[in-house]
Design a protein around this motif. Sequence first.
Motif, PDB file in Angstrom:
ATOM      1  N   ALA A   1       0.855  -1.346   0.148  1.00 46.06           N
ATOM      2  CA  ALA A   1       0.073  -0.021  -0.181  1.00 46.06           C
ATOM      3  C   ALA A   1       0.787   1.226  -0.099  1.00 46.06           C
ATOM      4  CB  ALA A   1      -0.999   0.219   1.086  1.00 46.06           C
ATOM      5  N   THR A   2       1.744   1.267   0.753  1.00 45.13           N
ATOM      6  CA  THR A   2       2.675   2.320   0.902  1.00 45.13           C
ATOM      7  C   THR A   2       3.518   2.485  -0.473  1.00 45.13           C
ATOM      8  OG1 THR A   2       3.013   2.234   3.391  1.00 45.13           O
ATOM      9  CG2 THR A   2       4.749   3.562   2.263  1.00 45.13           C
TER      10      THR A   2
ATOM     11  N   ARG B   1       4.730  14.384  -2.770  1.00 42.55           N
ATOM     12  CA  ARG B   1       4.563  13.151  -2.062  1.00 42.55           C
ATOM     13  C   ARG B   1       5.373  13.155  -0.680  1.00 42.55           C
ATOM     14  NH1 ARG B   1       8.358   8.081  -3.786  1.00 42.55           N
ATOM     15  NH2 ARG B   1       8.818   7.383  -1.450  1.00 42.55           N
TER      16      ARG B   1
ATOM     17  N   SER C   1       2.758   1.723  -3.332  1.00 44.58           N
ATOM     18  CA  SER C   1       2.193   2.023  -4.364  1.00 44.58           C
ATOM     19  C   SER C   1       1.572   3.467  -4.362  1.00 44.58           C
ATOM     20  CB  SER C   1       0.496   1.103  -4.453  1.00 44.58           C
ATOM     21  OG  SER C   1       1.117  -0.304  -4.716  1.00 44.58           O
ATOM     22  N   THR C   2       1.238   3.712  -3.258  1.00 44.59           N
ATOM     23  CA  THR C   2       0.838   5.171  -3.101  1.00 44.59           C
ATOM     24  C   THR C   2       1.907   6.174  -3.295  1.00 44.59           C
ATOM     25  OG1 THR C   2      -0.987   4.624  -1.635  1.00 44.59           O
ATOM     26  CG2 THR C   2      -0.270   6.773  -1.411  1.00 44.59           C
ATOM     27  N   ASN C   3       3.151   6.158  -2.790  1.00 36.87           N
ATOM     28  CA  ASN C   3       4.259   6.612  -3.134  1.00 36.87           C
ATOM     29  C   ASN C   3       4.442   6.829  -4.520  1.00 36.87           C
ATOM     30  OD1 ASN C   3       4.677   7.103  -0.315  1.00 36.87           O
ATOM     31  ND2 ASN C   3       6.175   5.751  -0.119  1.00 36.87           N
TER      32      ASN C   3
ATOM     33  N   LEU D   1       2.227  13.148   2.060  1.00 37.60           N
ATOM     34  CA  LEU D   1       2.214  11.621   2.461  1.00 37.60           C
ATOM     35  C   LEU D   1       2.788  11.273   3.508  1.00 37.60           C
ATOM     36  CD1 LEU D   1       1.911   9.821  -0.965  1.00 37.60           C
ATOM     37  CD2 LEU D   1       0.148  10.440   0.462  1.00 37.60           C
TER      38      LEU D   1
END
Length: 156
Positions: free
Chosen positions: A88-89, A150, A91-93, A154
Amino acid sequence: MEKQFVTKEKRREWLRRYVPAEVLATTTALAAAWAVYAHTHSYAAATAAGWVAEGIGFYGYFITLELVTNYARYREYPWFKRLSMIIATASTNLLVEFLPAELLDSFLIRPFLMFWVPQHIHPYPVGFLVGKFAADIIFYGMAIIGLETRKRFLHH
């Protein structure tokens, strides 16, 4: 003394982040495009091969980097939870950093430049690299905006 818009530290950070991926991507793109062009003499086929190989080299590097970095960050969690957090991390990044740049670059700027420039600058590998590097300048400008976004929002 005039204040600089971008500090030396920022430029160094961006170079450290992007140069290894770019070297790998350029090497794979040129090798694939040159091999396909040598066998087909088709600019379109060579462009496609270079485009695909470049993406594999570039994103292979960043996916590996993100997975390794996030594995270390979440090592105290149980295996299944750690795996889901890593994916998840990472992919988001990567989506925040690269998606806007990639959409414009992959479907408009890079194919056009890697097809058009080699027809005007010879030999083929030199024209291909000139087109590729011209596209890179635009891509990295957008990717840097994504990276800074990002980092600001994030905190990953």
